[in-house]
Design an enzyme around this catalytic site. Structure first.
Site, PDB file in Angstrom:
ATOM      1  N   ASP A 382       0.868  -1.178   0.000  1.00 16.67           N
ATOM      2  CA  ASP A 382       0.000   0.000   0.000  1.00 16.67           C
ATOM      3  C   ASP A 382       0.907   1.231   0.000  1.00 16.67           C
ATOM      4  O   ASP A 382       1.596   1.520   0.983  1.00 16.67           O
ATOM      5  CB  ASP A 382      -0.897  -0.020   1.241  1.00 16.67           C
ATOM      6  CG  ASP A 382      -1.924   1.108   1.248  1.00 16.67           C
ATOM      7  OD1 ASP A 382      -1.727   2.105   0.524  1.00 16.67           O
ATOM      8  OD2 ASP A 382      -2.913   1.003   2.003  1.00 16.67           O
ATOM      9  N   HIS A 383       0.899   1.955  -1.116  1.00  9.78           N
ATOM     10  CA  HIS A 383       1.819   3.090  -1.277  1.00  9.78           C
ATOM     11  C   HIS A 383       1.499   4.246  -0.339  1.00  9.78           C
ATOM     12  O   HIS A 383       2.322   5.140  -0.118  1.00  9.78           O
ATOM     13  CB  HIS A 383       1.793   3.580  -2.734  1.00  9.78           C
ATOM     14  CG  HIS A 383       3.111   4.086  -3.217  1.00  9.78           C
ATOM     15  ND1 HIS A 383       4.058   4.651  -2.392  1.00  9.78           N
ATOM     16  CD2 HIS A 383       3.657   4.104  -4.462  1.00  9.78           C
ATOM     17  CE1 HIS A 383       5.111   5.018  -3.091  1.00  9.78           C
ATOM     18  NE2 HIS A 383       4.898   4.684  -4.360  1.00  9.78           N
TER      19      HIS A 383
END
Length: 410
Positions: A382-383
């Protein structure tokens, strides 16, 4: 008399499907007895009685979807238990059902039908109009045996013939319309709670900005260690590649706490415990039981716990505590011959590791081309929680642990 309520059996559950009753109206129950099976968004679980007495009334029949906190049955004391034919056990159905003629002037009334909730639910499941079933119980009450007899009679009818009492005209019209719309041979498969909620959560996960990192690792040391451990005479549980990777991930997470985090909307949540989930395939879905405090457990403990959780998951016997509060997930499809894949993050976690099959490959060692065994590890991230360099550092150290696996035993 105490109501039996639809319980909250998981942290994401909003309603449950009552799949079957294991006790019937009039049965004596003790506190702790299993009353029914309930399908949640995670698994099919047993509903235990919190009170002793007599199951005087079943409110929700098999197949009913009931919101949490709503009553599904009533347990009373033995003196209050309804005898056959009493109002507590019987519910009038269709006391005044009207069908309006086109001019709106004419109405047709049906006499009341006395029946039990169980018989009513069974009739509804099989598309039967309970008002057209003759009751053999006290006072003409329609009991379960009457409905079962009607079901058997319906099954004997030749294809295309429908009994007036077995299906209302509206149902026949709806079936014909459906047949016109759907290609021959196609059929609709109702969603289970697990599949429905999984779809919602995966859609939620897909909204998060993912990125992916893949490393090819030398799997020979890991496979050699596994063989040595399983050959030990005192080995209590066989160790799998997944068990070794769970332990390796837990050790790596201890050194990279940023990966053991979640997105909190306007903040990040750094998890205090390292709880590694492992994806387990079911017949029509998957579930992720969780190894709590995997960084503090020996490999033998992880192997025994993972094996037991997988068996309980396939049997639909997991408790909510056993599939909640994961902080990182491992998904291994190598046993299916899959070389490489990207897994969807299990929200609210920040990362998931996808594991491919161990394959013999041509590799270069000391400048020489030789045959080696490699495996691909792909990290989905998850950036919003992690940047590329932070995630890459975690995967780099995980690869080192896999290629020097004695470190994960310490």
């Amino acid at each position: 008399m105490p109501d039996v309520l639809m319980p909250r059996l998981s942290d994401t559950m909003t309603d449950g499907i009552l799949t079957q009753w294991l006790k019937h109206e009039g049965d004596t129950v003790q506190r702790g007895d299993v009353l029914a099976e309930i399908e949640t968004d995670k698994a099919t679980m047993e509903l235990e009685a919190h009170d002793s007495g007599v199951l005087t009334r079943i409110i929700a029949g098999p197949g009913s979807t009931v919101p949490i906190g709503q009553p599904i049955a009533v347990i009373g004391d033995e003196d209050a238990a309804a005898a056959p034919g009493d109002a507590a056990a019987e519910v009038p159905v269709a006391a005044t059902q009207s069908m309006m003629a086109p001019d709106g002037a004419v109405s047709i009334e049906r006499s009341p039908v006395r029946t039990s909730p169980l018989a009513r639910a069974l009739a509804r499941q099989h598309g039967l109009d309970i008002a057209g079933i003759a009751g053999t119980g006290p006072g003409g009450r329609v009991v379960r045996a009457d409905v079962q007899a009607a079901i058997a009679a319906q099954s004997r009818h030749p294809a295309g013939q429908v009994s007036v009492s077995a299906a209302p005209a509206q149902a026949v019209t709806a079936q014909a319309a459906t047949a016109d719309r759907e290609p021959q041979g196609d059929r609709q498969i109702p969603l289970t709670s697990i599949r429905r909620i999984s779809a919602q959560r995966l859609t939620e996960s897909a909204a998060a900005p993912h990125f992916y990192l893949t490393s090819v690792v030398d799997a020979e040391p890991l496979l050699a260690l596994r063989s040595q451990l399983n050959e030990l005479p005192d080995a209590q549980s066989k160790v799998s590649v997944t068990d070794l990777l769970i332990r390796a991930c837990a050790v790596a997470l201890r050194d990279h706490p940023a990966v053991n985090s979640s997105w909190g909307g306007d903040h990040l949540i750094r998890r205090a415990r390292i709880n590694v989930g492992v994806a387990v395939a079911l017949d029509d879905s998957l579930i992720v039981p969780v190894i709590r405090d995997a960084d503090r457990k020996r490999l033998s403990e992880i192997a025994a716990e993972a094996h037991a959780l997988a068996e309980r998951a396939r049997a639909g016997k997991l408790t909510p505590d056993e599939f909640s509060h994961g902080t990182f997930t491992v998904s291994n499809l190598g046993m299916f011959g899959i070389d490489h894949f990207t897994a969807v993050i299990n929200p609210p976690e920040a990362a998931i590791l996808a594991v491919g099959a161990a394959r013999e490959q041509a590799v270069v060692r000391n400048g020489q081309l030789v045959v080696g065994t490699t495996m691909k590890l792909t990290l989905s991230i998850d950036h919003r929680v992690l940047d590329g360099a932070t995630a890459a550092a975690f995967l780099r150290d995980l690869v080192r642990l896999v290629e020097q696996p004695l470190q994960i035993l310490m």
